[in-house]
Design a protein around this motif. Structure first.
Motif: not given
Length: 343
Positions: A115-143
């Motif tokens: 639940l984070q901004n940016g681009i290219g932020i997923e790779d480290e998670y994918a490398q560390l936890y290759p068997e875990s489902p990895l969900l990337s999100t884009v939030a439009y949420f002014p809070a």
């Protein structure tokens, strides 16, 4: 019921923790708290929302660290988390956030939700936890978290969700659907996408331009437009040179997106985003980087700006305006870090 760990309980993390607590029960949600730990452990969280309602109070489990959160599960019938939701800002840490959540990741069982901004932020998670489902999100949420454990939320609320990579196994796609359905059950709005990166690039048009520019100038978006109306540098429309500058930056971002296959991130989308800003009433929107700059906090410069510049370089694209903004915004963020070391 699924068990959820929320790593990062600022404004966004708190609000989605509330929605997930509605879906699975607050005893099945654990929130990692740092600066707001004392308050949240005693009082829980309160959300004031124009969309969801006022005085929404909930009190999930609270932990100071991932290790403590895992220890709290030891006596439960299911001693692992189904979802770890990373809602902390995407700033460099040592150890990294991907490493910090390690104790909570049950191999092949725990899904990671970014639940984070940016681009290219997923790779480290994918490398560390290759068997875990990895969900990337884009939030439009002014809070905004106005005080420890208290969040004010305006009317927009949508979370776009997809697997990383887009070609993830069918089981990971099923987990993404399960997460979307949980949020819907909890009262939030979530939409599932085959390729979430298209949505990330679309949001980057705004994030990679307005965020650093507002932080560098200490002006909200509409204030920046107003301040540049009388510069007389040759802008061809009534909104002046500030808007022309922002559009040129957005066009560089769009060119990078197109180089990676997202042809619909184009000038039409740029004009749409520009149009949203120019019709706002003064003073306009305060982007997250501007808030960080006011508070002298480290900013998400690499995730939001630097990674776009690096991706452009890989494709041989020149992005001189974005590169300049990145160098300046990185220097500003570094000044905050140095000030903390000196104090």
């Amino acid at each position: 019921m699924p068990k959820v760990l929320v790593f990062g309980t600022g404004s966004l993390g708190t609000c989605y923790a509330w929605a997930l607590a509605n879906a699975v029960g607050q005893d099945n949600v654990t929130a990692i708290c740092r600066s707001n730990y004392e308050f949240a452990s005693r009082n829980g969280f309160t959300i004031h929302s124009n969309l969801w309602g006022d005085n929404l109070h909930f009190q999930p489990r609270i932990a100071r660290s991932v290790a403590e959160a895992v220890q709290q599960l030891a006596s439960d019938a299911q001693p692992f988390f189904d979802f770890v939701v990373v809602a902390a800002k995407a700033v460099p840490t040592d150890p990294s956030i991907a490493e910090l959540i390690g104790p909570a990741i049950a191999k092949g069982k725990t899904a990671i939700v970014l639940l984070q901004n940016g681009i290219g932020i997923e790779d480290e998670y994918a490398q560390l936890y290759p068997e875990s489902p990895l969900l990337s999100t884009v939030a439009y949420f002014p809070a905004t978290q106005v005080s420890p454990g208290v969040v004010h939320h305006r009317e927009v609320e949508t979370l776009h969700v997809g697997t990383y990579p887009a070609t993830a196994p069918a089981r990971h796609k099923e987990v993404a659907l399960e997460f979307v359905e949980l949020l819907g059950k909890g009262g939030a709005t979530a939409k599932l996408h085959d390729d979430i990166q298209r949505k990330r690039w679309g949001k980057l048009l705004v994030n990679s331009s307005w965020n650093p520019v507002c932080a560098l100038t200490r002006l909200r978006d509409r204030e920046f437009i107003e301040a540049s109306l009388s510069l007389d540098l040759g802008a061809e429309d009534k909104w002046g040179d500030g808007v022309r500058f922002i559009k040129d930056v957005m066009l560089e971002i769009a060119a990078v997106a197109q180089a990676y296959g997202y042809s619909d991130v184009d000038e039409g989308m740029v004009d749409f985003q520009i149009g949203r800003a120019v019709v706002r009433d003064l003073p306009g929107v305060q982007p997250s980087m501007l808030g960080d700059a006011f508070d002298s906090k480290t900013m998400e410069v690499d995730a939001i700006v630097g990674n776009v510049v690096r991706l452009a370089r890989k494709k041989g694209l020149a992005v001189p305006m974005l590169r300049t903004i990145y160098i300046l915004a990185n220097g500003l963020s570094e000044s905050f870090a140095r000030k903390k070391l000196q104090s």
